[in-house]
Design a protein around this motif. Structure first.
Motif, short mmCIF file in Angstrom:
data_model
loop_
_atom_site.label_atom_id
_atom_site.label_comp_id
_atom_site.label_asym_id
_atom_site.label_seq_id
_atom_site.Cartn_x
_atom_site.Cartn_y
_atom_site.Cartn_z
N PHE A 43 0.93 -0.99 -0.17
CA PHE A 43 -0.38 0.19 0.11
C PHE A 43 0.57 0.92 0.01
N SER A 44 1.72 1.02 -1.17
CA SER A 44 2.68 3.23 -0.83
C SER A 44 1.96 3.90 -1.15
N THR A 45 2.87 4.60 0.02
CA THR A 45 2.32 6.04 -0.12
C THR A 45 3.38 7.31 -0.79
N PRO A 46 3.11 7.35 -1.93
CA PRO A 46 4.49 8.63 -2.12
C PRO A 46 4.31 9.76 -1.83
N ILE A 47 5.40 10.48 -1.00
CA ILE A 47 5.50 11.34 -1.49
C ILE A 47 7.08 12.60 -1.83
N ALA A 48 6.63 13.22 -2.30
CA ALA A 48 7.70 13.86 -3.49
C ALA A 48 8.34 14.53 -2.19
N VAL A 49 9.63 15.70 -2.19
CA VAL A 49 9.93 16.60 -1.63
C VAL A 49 10.89 16.96 -2.47
N LEU A 50 10.68 18.47 -3.54
CA LEU A 50 11.35 18.98 -3.88
C LEU A 50 11.32 20.70 -3.88
N PHE A 51 12.77 20.78 -3.21
CA PHE A 51 13.41 22.28 -2.95
C PHE A 51 14.26 22.94 -3.56
N LEU A 105 8.62 9.32 12.33
CA LEU A 105 7.11 9.92 12.44
C LEU A 105 5.85 9.05 11.77
N LEU A 106 6.81 8.82 10.52
CA LEU A 106 5.60 8.22 9.19
C LEU A 106 5.19 6.58 8.78
N ILE A 123 1.45 4.50 5.21
CA ILE A 123 0.80 3.12 5.23
C ILE A 123 2.60 2.83 3.91
N ASP A 124 3.42 2.38 4.20
CA ASP A 124 4.73 1.73 3.04
C ASP A 124 4.83 3.06 2.83
N PRO A 125 5.58 4.34 3.05
CA PRO A 125 5.66 5.30 2.96
C PRO A 125 6.70 5.46 1.28
N GLN A 126 6.74 5.79 0.87
CA GLN A 126 7.94 6.42 -0.42
C GLN A 126 8.35 7.39 -0.63
N SER A 163 -0.84 4.13 -5.78
CA SER A 163 -1.21 4.43 -5.05
C SER A 163 -2.36 4.86 -5.70
N MET A 164 -2.69 5.81 -6.57
CA MET A 164 -3.57 6.29 -7.84
C MET A 164 -3.84 5.49 -8.40
N ILE A 165 -3.68 4.57 -8.85
CA ILE A 165 -3.82 4.10 -10.18
C ILE A 165 -5.06 2.47 -9.47
#
Length: 319
Positions: A58-66, A89-90, A97-100, A163-165
């Protein structure tokens, strides 16, 4: 991508080795490199992928662009030192769940040698490796604009999220900066940096509309940055993102801010519970995080309701 699991022990061992040997956590950039590392080069990339797997179903995508121009160049160094807190924390607090996590960097395509750098979605210590390969260019155009719109284009058209698909769940995209996007995605810059052929420019509003089908988009503006607190910058981003513009009065609180935003979005916590969690893990930044996230608490974080997943003869089914 996104296999493996984060290990704080591995992270600490690597940090101890660098300290003992006098090596930098950003050795590629600190060695004098001014070109995008080949593993972070967006040119010719078909897709960056956040995928479900047996290990992470159950991947949770998290993108951080700076932004790494000017006064923002210290952001990745702060992120690198605080990765254990973010992942702690995540995962240990069950915010996601399953952060990527994907890291990337934004410059100015009108003048910088590294206007866009994009890592891969990772679940393990390779996210630390991606940070280490980022060029901290420190340039920028000096016009209160950077090429955020180019990064938004890449995320809209060159990422795929299971996660979206599979579950109809958007990912999270955090932009950390202190300037405004240019008004349009320009075909010439897209061709030069990413390799795509565009027939005509795309307005920032149009590419954001497309991007928001995949991601909840947040803009974090550290108030101590060069344009921190600037009325024009804040008004422009609020026109584009509404309450998802977060003013952060202490850059050292950035990882906690990201983690609690995800926790709120996943309906894992409310802000009071998040403050208690920060105290529980010994974070000294509860005040800064609480002030940054107050707009989300007032308006409530709106997310699509998750689909319940069950395995059937035809695979995962939505109920």
């Amino acid at each position: 991508m996104g296999s493996g699991r984060w290990s704080t022990d591995v992270y600490t061992a690597a940090a101890d080795y660098r300290a003992a040997s006098g090596k930098s956590a950003f050795a590629y950039s600190d060695s004098g490199a001014r070109r995008v590392h080949e593993e972070l080069d967006p040119d010719g990339v078909f897709m960056r992928e956040s995928r479900d797997s047996t290990e992470h179903p159950f991947s949770t995508p998290i993108a951080v662009l700076f932004d790494v121009t000017g006064s923002m160049g210290n952001v990745p160094r702060v992120l690198q030192t605080k990765l254990p807190q973010l992942l702690g924390l995540l995962t240990r607090k069950n915010y996601a769940i399953d952060p990527q996590i994907m890291f990337g960097a934004i410059g100015d395509a009108t003048c910088d040698r590294a206007p866009l750098q994009v890592g891969q979605f990772e679940s393990d210590n390779r996210m630390d490796d991606d940070l280490a390969k980022i060029v901290l260019e420190g340039g920028g155009g000096g016009q209160k604009h950077e090429s955020y719109e180019l990064a938004l284009y890449f995320m809209a058209r060159h990422t795929v999220l299971d996660s979206m698909i599979n579950r109809g769940r958007r990912g999270y995209l955090f932009i950390i900066g202190d300037e405004m996007p240019y008004p349009k995605v320009k075909p010439r810059e897209v061709k030069a940096v990413i390799g795509d052929d565009l027939r005509e420019p795309i307005s920032i509003e149009q590419i954001l509309h497309e991007l928001k089908r995949k991601y909840d988009v947040y803009y974090i503006l550290p108030t101590a940055a060069g344009w921190g607190g600037d009325k024009e910058v804040l008004e422009r981003w609020r026109e584009l993102l509404g309450q998802n513009v977060l003013e952060l009065d202490d850059l050292d609180a950035v990882c906690e801010t990201i983690a609690l935003t995800v926790g709120l979005g996943e309906d894992a916590i409310d802000l009071d519970a998040g403050m208690s969690d920060l105290a529980d893990v010994g974070s000294a930044f509860g005040g800064s995080v609480g002030r940054a996230l107050a707009p989300l608490q007032r308006t409530a974080v709106v997310r699509d309701a998750p689909f319940e997943i069950t395995a059937g003869p035809g695979g995962n089914q939505r109920l």
